[in-house]
Design a protein around this motif. Structure first.
Motif, mmCIF file in Angstrom:
data_model
loop_
_atom_site.group_PDB
_atom_site.id
_atom_site.type_symbol
_atom_site.label_atom_id
_atom_site.label_comp_id
_atom_site.label_asym_id
_atom_site.label_seq_id
_atom_site.Cartn_x
_atom_site.Cartn_y
_atom_site.Cartn_z
ATOM 1 N N VAL A 183 13.359 25.670 4.716
ATOM 2 C CA VAL A 183 13.810 24.276 4.699
ATOM 3 C C VAL A 183 14.518 23.951 6.018
ATOM 4 O O VAL A 183 15.087 24.835 6.665
ATOM 5 N N GLY A 184 14.485 22.677 6.379
ATOM 6 C CA GLY A 184 15.203 22.235 7.575
ATOM 7 C C GLY A 184 14.760 20.850 7.990
ATOM 8 O O GLY A 184 13.915 20.219 7.345
ATOM 9 N N ARG A 185 15.331 20.367 9.079
ATOM 10 C CA ARG A 185 14.954 19.065 9.606
ATOM 11 C C ARG A 185 13.548 19.128 10.217
ATOM 12 O O ARG A 185 13.010 20.217 10.436
ATOM 13 N N ARG A 238 18.245 9.848 4.740
ATOM 14 C CA ARG A 238 17.567 8.922 3.844
ATOM 15 C C ARG A 238 17.347 7.553 4.497
ATOM 16 O O ARG A 238 16.313 6.909 4.295
ATOM 17 N N ALA A 239 18.298 7.093 5.307
ATOM 18 C CA ALA A 239 18.182 5.770 5.920
ATOM 19 C C ALA A 239 17.016 5.703 6.898
ATOM 20 O O ALA A 239 16.497 4.620 7.190
ATOM 21 N N ARG A 240 16.595 6.851 7.429
ATOM 22 C CA ARG A 240 15.507 6.866 8.406
ATOM 23 C C ARG A 240 14.146 7.072 7.768
ATOM 24 O O ARG A 240 13.127 7.038 8.453
ATOM 25 N N VAL A 241 14.096 7.337 6.480
ATOM 26 C CA VAL A 241 12.827 7.573 5.789
ATOM 27 C C VAL A 241 12.265 6.231 5.337
ATOM 28 O O VAL A 241 12.804 5.586 4.436
ATOM 29 N N ALA A 278 24.302 19.591 7.833
ATOM 30 C CA ALA A 278 25.408 19.759 6.880
ATOM 31 C C ALA A 278 25.080 19.108 5.546
ATOM 32 O O ALA A 278 25.356 19.676 4.479
ATOM 33 N N ASN A 279 24.458 17.921 5.584
ATOM 34 C CA ASN A 279 24.099 17.229 4.333
ATOM 35 C C ASN A 279 23.062 18.021 3.543
ATOM 36 O O ASN A 279 23.170 18.175 2.316
ATOM 37 N N LEU A 280 22.038 18.505 4.237
ATOM 38 C CA LEU A 280 20.969 19.249 3.554
ATOM 39 C C LEU A 280 21.487 20.577 3.004
ATOM 40 O O LEU A 280 21.123 20.978 1.892
ATOM 41 N N LEU A 281 22.323 21.253 3.758
ATOM 42 C CA LEU A 281 22.896 22.506 3.267
ATOM 43 C C LEU A 281 23.792 22.263 2.057
ATOM 44 O O LEU A 281 23.860 23.094 1.153
ATOM 45 N N ASP A 314 31.321 26.887 12.509
ATOM 46 C CA ASP A 314 32.645 27.026 11.901
ATOM 47 C C ASP A 314 33.241 25.666 11.527
ATOM 48 O O ASP A 314 33.895 25.539 10.490
ATOM 49 N N VAL A 315 33.003 24.658 12.372
ATOM 50 C CA VAL A 315 33.630 23.351 12.155
ATOM 51 C C VAL A 315 32.862 22.521 11.134
ATOM 52 O O VAL A 315 33.449 21.925 10.216
ATOM 53 N N LYS A 316 31.521 22.471 11.243
ATOM 54 C CA LYS A 316 30.726 21.582 10.407
ATOM 55 C C LYS A 316 30.256 22.222 9.109
ATOM 56 O O LYS A 316 29.911 21.522 8.155
ATOM 57 N N LEU A 317 30.225 23.557 9.065
ATOM 58 C CA LEU A 317 29.670 24.227 7.888
ATOM 59 C C LEU A 317 30.653 25.221 7.278
ATOM 60 O O LEU A 317 30.286 26.360 6.966
ATOM 61 N N PRO A 318 31.906 24.839 7.053
ATOM 62 C CA PRO A 318 32.858 25.799 6.471
ATOM 63 C C PRO A 318 32.526 26.143 5.026
ATOM 64 O O PRO A 318 32.937 27.187 4.529
ATOM 65 N N PHE A 319 31.778 25.268 4.336
ATOM 66 C CA PHE A 319 31.465 25.481 2.916
ATOM 67 C C PHE A 319 30.363 26.509 2.702
ATOM 68 O O PHE A 319 30.053 26.857 1.549
ATOM 69 N N ILE A 320 29.733 26.991 3.776
ATOM 70 C CA ILE A 320 28.703 28.033 3.625
ATOM 71 C C ILE A 320 29.137 29.311 4.336
ATOM 72 O O ILE A 320 28.301 30.049 4.854
#
Length: 465
Positions: A183-185, A238-241, A278-281, A314-320
């Motif tokens: 999965v990814g962009r 979603r806004a770009r789809v 970050a949103n997709l993760l 570290d900054v954008k993905l601390p939840f993973i």
């Protein structure tokens, strides 16, 4: 897999994917009134009557193929080479086409059993609309309406005559293996990574966002272990789809994540970690799947760029922070060889089961190290823990006042269980349940009863006086 193979080929938009869904009794193939929607080979297990076989959906055949169409035609050629029977679909409503004649000559030279299937005959006289296709010289055209499932009995009879018999073991077996969704962009190298892992050009790769439109399942074996690798369409904000096709592709990609056991999330390291990553993760973690982060195109970065990407993680993905990170190059193969080893370890955590005695003992140790807080003067007590499910691992915890347990303490328990049980790269879910108080609500009732009893006693004393 030991089953005979039926390949569906034909010009774009003649109904190959619709027939694939009918034969497999599924909605696996993306279907829309849009030519060139299918580009990769898609396999499915089909059954007509008692006969079981593999059916292969392919992209539309074009004469002067270049660019991405050339890549798609290579997929068609691969399907034709492994097919035992070829179903050549034509559009009965459009009539005989010059391209149909061109491809019929090419298919005839292959020397394989071939059936002309005239699709979209619903509402028309089948003998009239199929008359032109006799000129192809490939035998009696078979009229069907795949969208309505009509004509399947005749197709079953024709395949019974042409298909070789499969052994009983192959007919009984299903596609096994660990399901891995990539999965990814868009345009981060998902299809390139899939081909690199498989060691062949299994899916179409082209330097253009949106090349992959559907989720493609690819069963394979490595070192005696079975896997199912799922190449998915790139997911955007979603806004770009805007296109309907892209919306359906996104739905199929998210469905692939839901059905997977392990997700390889691919990040384009040259572009860094974006908000969309970050949103997709966040969606992947919310679904509770085992997670492996692969940072692609790592070999082309300088030392400063690599350090910048690490800081972004570290900054954008601390939840993973629980997920493994691998630095790879899908194009050159650097670091790709270790991905399946990591997938095996993550899968063990996904399906792991632990006895109630162990979980309860760990729960008591965690409370002894760090007690739950007081609520209205009473200490929250967590008493028993047991397994509640897999994929993701779910631990059910019983106690009192669990609804009052703060989020910080829940995260403490989650991380403590993950570390103690050695659960690698998988989110752990905790399901808290409060024990019922058998005396709750009875206090007032008992008090009123005591009041009535006292009143009767007082009346009795007065009478005696």
């Amino acid at each position: 897999m030991g089953l005979p193979v039926v390949a569906l080929v034909g010009r774009p938009n003649v109904g190959k994917s619709t027939l694939f869904n009918v034969l497999t009794r599924s909605r696996d193939a993306l279907v829309a009134d849009y030519p060139g929607l299918t580009r990769d080979r898609r396999y499915g297990r089909a059954q007509l009557g008692e006969r079981r076989f593999l059916v292969v959906d392919t992209g539309g055949m074009v004469e002067m193929a270049d660019g991405i169409d050339e890549m798609s035609m290579r997929q068609v050629d691969a399907a034709l080479q492994e097919a035992d029977v070829i179903l050549f679909l034509v559009d009965a409503r459009a009539g005989l086409n010059v391209s149909d004649q061109y491809f019929s000559e090419r298919l005839r030279r292959m020397g394989k059993p071939l059936v002309v299937v005239a699709n979209k005959v619903d509402g028309l006289r089948s003998d009239v609309v199929t008359a032109d296709f006799h000129g192809l010289g490939l035998g009696e055209p078979l009229p069907i309406a795949a969208a309505h499932g009509s004509g399947m009995e005749a197709l079953q009879s024709r395949l019974d005559e042409l298909l070789p018999r499969a052994d009983a073991e192959a007919e009984a077996s299903g596609p096994p293996g660990i399901r891995i969704a990539v999965v990814g962009r868009p345009n981060v190298g998902k299809s390139t990574l899939v081909n690199r892992i498989l060691g062949e050009q299994r899916v179409v790769v082209f330097d253009q966002p949106g090349t992959t439109r559907d989720s493609i399942d690819v069963p394979f074996e490595k070192d005696g272990k079975a896997y199912v690798l799922i190449d998915t369409a790139g997911l955007r904000r979603r806004a770009r789809v805007s296109e309907v096709i892209e919306k359906f592709s996104a739905i199929k990609a998210l469905k692939a994540v839901e059905q997977a056991e392990v997700v390889i999330y691919l990040v384009d390291a040259s572009e860094g970690v974006t908000d969309q990553d970050a949103n997709l993760l966040g969606l992947v973690v919310e679904m509770g799947r085992g997670l492996l982060i692969a940072l692609n195109k790592w070999d082309g970065l300088t030392g400063d760029q690599r350090e910048r990407v690490r800081r972004q993680i570290d900054v954008k993905l601390p939840f993973i922070d629980f997920a493994e990170k691998h630095f790879i190059s899908a194009l050159h193969g650097t670091g790709v060889g270790h991905l399946l080893e990591a997938v095996d370890l993550i899968h063990r955590s996904v399906v792991a089961a632990f006895p109630t005695s162990l979980l309860t003992r760990l729960l008591q140790e965690f409370q002894a190290d760090h007690q739950p807080p007081l609520v209205r003067g009473r200490r929250i007590r967590l008493k028993v823990a047991h397994m509640g499910g897999h994929n993701p691992p779910t631990i059910v915890i019983h106690g009192n006042q669990t609804d009052e347990l703060p989020g910080a303490y829940r995260r403490y328990l989650m991380n403590a269980f993950r570390a103690a049980l050695d659960l690698q790269s998988v989110p752990v879910r905790l399901d808290f349940r409060s024990s019922l108080n058998p005396f709750k609500g009875r206090k007032n009732e008992l008090t009123e009863r005591q009041v009535r009893s006292r009143r009767r006693m007082m009346r009795h004393v007065k009478k005696k006086r």
